[in-house]
Design a protein around this motif. Structure first.
Motif, PDB file in Angstrom:
ATOM      1  N   LEU A   1       3.881   2.708  -5.591  1.00  0.00           N
ATOM      2  CA  LEU A   1       4.560   3.802  -5.265  1.00  0.00           C
ATOM      3  C   LEU A   1       3.959   5.348  -6.187  1.00  0.00           C
ATOM      4  O   LEU A   1       4.066   4.997  -7.405  1.00  0.00           O
ATOM      5  CB  LEU A   1       5.773   4.257  -5.474  1.00  0.00           C
ATOM      6  CG  LEU A   1       6.805   3.707  -4.031  1.00  0.00           C
ATOM      7  CD1 LEU A   1       8.216   3.810  -4.356  1.00  0.00           C
ATOM      8  CD2 LEU A   1       6.476   4.287  -2.947  1.00  0.00           C
ATOM      9  N   LYS A   2       3.607   6.314  -5.464  1.00  0.00           N
ATOM     10  CA  LYS A   2       3.443   7.580  -6.075  1.00  0.00           C
ATOM     11  C   LYS A   2       4.457   8.567  -6.047  1.00  0.00           C
ATOM     12  O   LYS A   2       4.505   9.241  -6.860  1.00  0.00           O
ATOM     13  CB  LYS A   2       1.772   8.121  -5.827  1.00  0.00           C
ATOM     14  CG  LYS A   2       0.702   6.935  -6.249  1.00  0.00           C
ATOM     15  CD  LYS A   2      -0.471   7.564  -5.885  1.00  0.00           C
ATOM     16  CE  LYS A   2      -1.713   6.604  -6.217  1.00  0.00           C
ATOM     17  NZ  LYS A   2      -1.891   6.483  -7.644  1.00  0.00           N
ATOM     18  N   ASN A   3       4.960   8.560  -4.957  1.00  0.00           N
ATOM     19  CA  ASN A   3       5.920   9.650  -4.700  1.00  0.00           C
ATOM     20  C   ASN A   3       7.253   9.093  -4.179  1.00  0.00           C
ATOM     21  O   ASN A   3       7.177   8.320  -3.281  1.00  0.00           O
ATOM     22  CB  ASN A   3       5.488  10.477  -3.769  1.00  0.00           C
ATOM     23  CG  ASN A   3       4.020  11.249  -4.138  1.00  0.00           C
ATOM     24  OD1 ASN A   3       3.744  11.717  -4.951  1.00  0.00           O
ATOM     25  ND2 ASN A   3       3.095  10.764  -3.226  1.00  0.00           N
TER      26      ASN A   3
ATOM     27  N   LYS B   1       0.775  -1.359  -0.035  1.00  0.00           N
ATOM     28  CA  LYS B   1       0.100  -0.106  -0.004  1.00  0.00           C
ATOM     29  C   LYS B   1       0.829   1.244   0.182  1.00  0.00           C
ATOM     30  O   LYS B   1       0.346   2.408  -0.071  1.00  0.00           O
ATOM     31  CB  LYS B   1      -0.822   0.090   1.081  1.00  0.00           C
ATOM     32  CG  LYS B   1      -1.865  -1.140   1.465  1.00  0.00           C
ATOM     33  CD  LYS B   1      -2.774  -1.102   0.031  1.00  0.00           C
ATOM     34  CE  LYS B   1      -3.943  -2.144   0.306  1.00  0.00           C
ATOM     35  NZ  LYS B   1      -5.025  -2.353  -0.677  1.00  0.00           N
ATOM     36  N   LEU B   2       2.037   1.081  -0.054  1.00  0.00           N
ATOM     37  CA  LEU B   2       2.873   2.326   0.203  1.00  0.00           C
ATOM     38  C   LEU B   2       3.023   3.236  -1.151  1.00  0.00           C
ATOM     39  O   LEU B   2       3.051   2.622  -2.078  1.00  0.00           O
ATOM     40  CB  LEU B   2       4.437   1.962   0.295  1.00  0.00           C
ATOM     41  CG  LEU B   2       5.412   3.015   0.753  1.00  0.00           C
ATOM     42  CD1 LEU B   2       5.266   3.299   2.279  1.00  0.00           C
ATOM     43  CD2 LEU B   2       6.991   2.448   0.439  1.00  0.00           C
ATOM     44  N   HIS B   3       2.532   4.564  -0.727  1.00  0.00           N
ATOM     45  CA  HIS B   3       2.659   5.571  -1.979  1.00  0.00           C
ATOM     46  C   HIS B   3       3.573   6.627  -1.773  1.00  0.00           C
ATOM     47  O   HIS B   3       3.738   7.230  -2.895  1.00  0.00           O
ATOM     48  CB  HIS B   3       1.146   5.973  -2.245  1.00  0.00           C
ATOM     49  CG  HIS B   3       0.784   6.616  -0.910  1.00  0.00           C
ATOM     50  ND1 HIS B   3       1.155   8.049  -0.647  1.00  0.00           N
ATOM     51  CD2 HIS B   3      -0.362   6.710   0.064  1.00  0.00           C
ATOM     52  CE1 HIS B   3       0.673   8.448   0.440  1.00  0.00           C
ATOM     53  NE2 HIS B   3      -0.114   7.715   0.801  1.00  0.00           N
ATOM     54  N   THR B   4       4.175   6.638  -0.595  1.00  0.00           N
ATOM     55  CA  THR B   4       5.164   7.695  -0.656  1.00  0.00           C
ATOM     56  C   THR B   4       6.376   7.420   0.144  1.00  0.00           C
ATOM     57  O   THR B   4       6.187   6.802   1.198  1.00  0.00           O
ATOM     58  CB  THR B   4       4.673   8.954   0.259  1.00  0.00           C
ATOM     59  OG1 THR B   4       3.524   9.421  -0.743  1.00  0.00           O
ATOM     60  CG2 THR B   4       5.794  10.296   0.369  1.00  0.00           C
TER      61      THR B   4
ATOM     62  N   LEU C   1       4.324   5.924 -10.584  1.00  0.00           N
ATOM     63  CA  LEU C   1       4.747   7.285 -10.032  1.00  0.00           C
ATOM     64  C   LEU C   1       4.146   8.529 -10.701  1.00  0.00           C
ATOM     65  O   LEU C   1       4.099   8.564 -11.879  1.00  0.00           O
ATOM     66  CB  LEU C   1       6.114   7.212 -10.175  1.00  0.00           C
ATOM     67  CG  LEU C   1       7.178   6.515  -9.170  1.00  0.00           C
ATOM     68  CD1 LEU C   1       8.610   6.564  -9.785  1.00  0.00           C
ATOM     69  CD2 LEU C   1       7.108   7.018  -7.881  1.00  0.00           C
ATOM     70  N   GLU C   2       3.911   9.440  -9.595  1.00  0.00           N
ATOM     71  CA  GLU C   2       3.537  10.759  -9.948  1.00  0.00           C
ATOM     72  C   GLU C   2       4.603  11.842  -9.915  1.00  0.00           C
ATOM     73  O   GLU C   2       4.638  12.910 -10.612  1.00  0.00           O
ATOM     74  CB  GLU C   2       2.266  11.242  -9.372  1.00  0.00           C
ATOM     75  CG  GLU C   2       0.950  10.337  -9.644  1.00  0.00           C
ATOM     76  CD  GLU C   2      -0.204  10.713  -8.900  1.00  0.00           C
ATOM     77  OE1 GLU C   2      -0.031  11.552  -8.312  1.00  0.00           O
ATOM     78  OE2 GLU C   2      -1.005   9.951  -9.149  1.00  0.00           O
TER      79      GLU C   2
ATOM     80  N   GLU D   1      10.621   3.288 -21.405  1.00  0.00           N
ATOM     81  CA  GLU D   1       9.207   2.480 -21.176  1.00  0.00           C
ATOM     82  C   GLU D   1       8.102   3.501 -20.589  1.00  0.00           C
ATOM     83  O   GLU D   1       8.533   4.441 -19.806  1.00  0.00           O
ATOM     84  CB  GLU D   1       9.546   1.429 -20.085  1.00  0.00           C
ATOM     85  CG  GLU D   1      10.605   0.493 -20.705  1.00  0.00           C
ATOM     86  CD  GLU D   1      10.696  -0.790 -19.926  1.00  0.00           C
ATOM     87  OE1 GLU D   1       9.731  -1.400 -19.422  1.00  0.00           O
ATOM     88  OE2 GLU D   1      11.761  -1.117 -19.724  1.00  0.00           O
ATOM     89  N   PRO D   2       6.925   3.389 -21.029  1.00  0.00           N
ATOM     90  CA  PRO D   2       5.987   4.442 -20.605  1.00  0.00           C
ATOM     91  C   PRO D   2       6.006   4.385 -19.127  1.00  0.00           C
ATOM     92  O   PRO D   2       5.770   3.363 -18.222  1.00  0.00           O
ATOM     93  CB  PRO D   2       4.698   3.806 -21.237  1.00  0.00           C
ATOM     94  CG  PRO D   2       5.085   2.653 -22.248  1.00  0.00           C
ATOM     95  CD  PRO D   2       6.275   2.302 -22.029  1.00  0.00           C
ATOM     96  N   MET D   3       5.701   5.751 -18.718  1.00  0.00           N
ATOM     97  CA  MET D   3       5.360   6.119 -17.218  1.00  0.00           C
ATOM     98  C   MET D   3       4.253   7.141 -17.584  1.00  0.00           C
ATOM     99  O   MET D   3       4.766   8.104 -17.198  1.00  0.00           O
ATOM    100  CB  MET D   3       6.469   6.354 -16.393  1.00  0.00           C
ATOM    101  CG  MET D   3       7.708   5.546 -16.404  1.00  0.00           C
ATOM    102  SD  MET D   3       9.186   5.879 -15.338  1.00  0.00           S
ATOM    103  CE  MET D   3       8.285   6.102 -13.739  1.00  0.00           C
ATOM    104  N   SER D   4       3.264   6.628 -17.663  1.00  0.00           N
ATOM    105  CA  SER D   4       2.272   7.374 -18.061  1.00  0.00           C
ATOM    106  C   SER D   4       1.466   8.446 -16.940  1.00  0.00           C
ATOM    107  O   SER D   4       0.774   9.352 -17.270  1.00  0.00           O
ATOM    108  CB  SER D   4       0.959   6.783 -18.848  1.00  0.00           C
ATOM    109  OG  SER D   4       0.500   5.773 -17.724  1.00  0.00           O
ATOM    110  N   GLU D   5       1.959   8.151 -15.458  1.00  0.00           N
ATOM    111  CA  GLU D   5       1.221   8.874 -14.688  1.00  0.00           C
ATOM    112  C   GLU D   5       2.105   9.812 -14.171  1.00  0.00           C
ATOM    113  O   GLU D   5       1.870  10.754 -13.297  1.00  0.00           O
ATOM    114  CB  GLU D   5       0.898   8.087 -13.518  1.00  0.00           C
ATOM    115  CG  GLU D   5      -0.028   6.717 -13.900  1.00  0.00           C
ATOM    116  CD  GLU D   5      -1.451   7.392 -14.384  1.00  0.00           C
ATOM    117  OE1 GLU D   5      -1.863   8.511 -13.723  1.00  0.00           O
ATOM    118  OE2 GLU D   5      -1.913   6.994 -15.130  1.00  0.00           O
ATOM    119  N   LEU D   6       3.531   9.913 -14.564  1.00  0.00           N
ATOM    120  CA  LEU D   6       4.616  10.956 -14.059  1.00  0.00           C
ATOM    121  C   LEU D   6       4.289  12.292 -14.374  1.00  0.00           C
ATOM    122  O   LEU D   6       4.206  12.576 -15.576  1.00  0.00           O
ATOM    123  CB  LEU D   6       5.999  10.476 -14.566  1.00  0.00           C
ATOM    124  CG  LEU D   6       7.289  11.244 -13.789  1.00  0.00           C
ATOM    125  CD1 LEU D   6       7.118  10.777 -12.311  1.00  0.00           C
ATOM    126  CD2 LEU D   6       8.426  10.815 -14.303  1.00  0.00           C
TER     127      LEU D   6
END
Length: 333
Positions: A188-190, A166-169, A219-220, A237-242
């Motif tokens: 991970l988002k951050n 569940k780790l996002h940051t 990742l954002e 490679e695609p990282m469409s959320e960054l």
């Protein structure tokens, strides 16, 4: 936190009642055990207990108490929020009895290891400015935010999806990390893995490439400032959320590396200053040709007319490439 020069301070006047420096040093090293009285004074936030049959205080604020022993906390089983930052702790095992923990802050202590059992509900944990050597002992299934900055960690191999799903940051600034290839947390988002110090120390983060980063395709926000990155192949490679990428103060020198960012279709802010490539002629326009989505480049706003100009140059370049391909084909007939 930054390195500063030592400044000589005036010596205090001596008198008969004043303790010597050695006596003060010894006093600082004496154990300071958390007492019932101090623990009681730290409690707040009265809520229903886990079983719903009674009420208990669920927050303990024990910052800056010079504590070296918190053994007594193992009896405070209803605690959910614990802040024991800025003490002298070397052992967090008394917290293992607090199975309802949601948040623990243990920054600025003397920890060499984390040593916590898996907490079923823990969501936020911070252990910055300690002496932690590795990331083992982090197996909290609901953990969302983790701060391990300013420690002595040289490997991220224990930070895995199976343990931290569940780790996002993740903040892991200013450690001794040289590679993130073993980091595998798709949630991970951050991710902040830059060097914070103004003067880079030779034993701190020195990542030379970002191999494996594409596994974190959610990742954002990504910051790897002040490392030793030389190329950007990892972004093929695609990282469409960054949306935010900070790669300032690295060693990117070839303007062709900019083209490798073209698949970052959601990127809004790119910080790439203090890389050798920034001195190349036409650098800014080269970035805008490949990244039509960005609105900030090195913290400067990107104007619409700049984007239009970059688009026109990109079209012209494509036409020239197609004409050259046709010419080569005719030559080969």
């Amino acid at each position: 936190m930054s390195d500063t020069e030592d400044v000589d301070e005036p010596e205090p006047e001596q008198d008969g009642s004043q303790k010597s420096d050695n006596e003060n040093d010894l006093e600082k090293e004496e154990p300071n055990v958390l007492t019932e009285e101090t623990a009681g004074q730290s409690l707040s936030l009265l809520c229903k207990s886990g079983d719903g049959l009674s009420h208990a205080f669920i927050r303990a604020d024990l910052k800056e108490k010079n504590l070296s022993d918190i053994s007594i906390l193992q009896g405070y089983i209803h605690l959910r929020f614990v802040d024991i930052s800025k003490n002298r702790l070397t052992d967090l095992s008394p917290l293992n009895n607090l199975t309802h923990l949601l948040s623990v802050k243990a920054d600025n202590n003397n920890l060499e290891k984390i040593g916590l059992q898996p907490f079923p509900f823990l969501q936020h944990a911070s252990f910055s400015f300690n002496r932690i050597n590795d990331t083992s002992g982090l197996e909290h299934p609901l953990l969302e935010q983790l701060n391990l900055s300013n420690n002595r960690i040289d490997s991220v191999k224990y930070l895995r999806c199976g343990l931290l799903s569940k780790l996002h940051t993740l903040e892991i600034r200013s450690n001794k990390i040289q590679s993130i290839e073993e980091l595998n947390i798709p949630s991970l988002k951050n991710l902040y893995i830059e060097e914070e110090f103004i003067v880079i120390r030779k034993d701190y983060n020195s990542i030379s490439n970002l191999d494996g980063i594409s596994r974190m395709n959610q990742l954002e926000n990504l910051s790897v400032r002040k490392n030793k990155i030389t190329e950007l192949t990892c972004f093929n490679e695609p990282m469409s959320e960054l949306k935010y990428l900070d790669i300032r103060d690295n060693l990117i020198a070839n303007i062709e590396e900019i083209g490798k960012l073209k698949d970052l279709i959601s990127l809004q802010s790119l910080l790439i200053a203090a890389n050798p490539v920034c001195k190349e002629e036409g650098f800014r326009m080269e970035v805008l040709m490949h990244l039509q989505s960005i609105s900030k480049l090195n913290e400067d706003d990107v104007a619409e007319d700049e984007k239009l100009e970059a688009l026109e140059i990109a079209k012209q370049r494509q036409l020239e490439k197609e004409k050259f391909a046709e010419y080569e084909e005719m030559e080969n007939i």
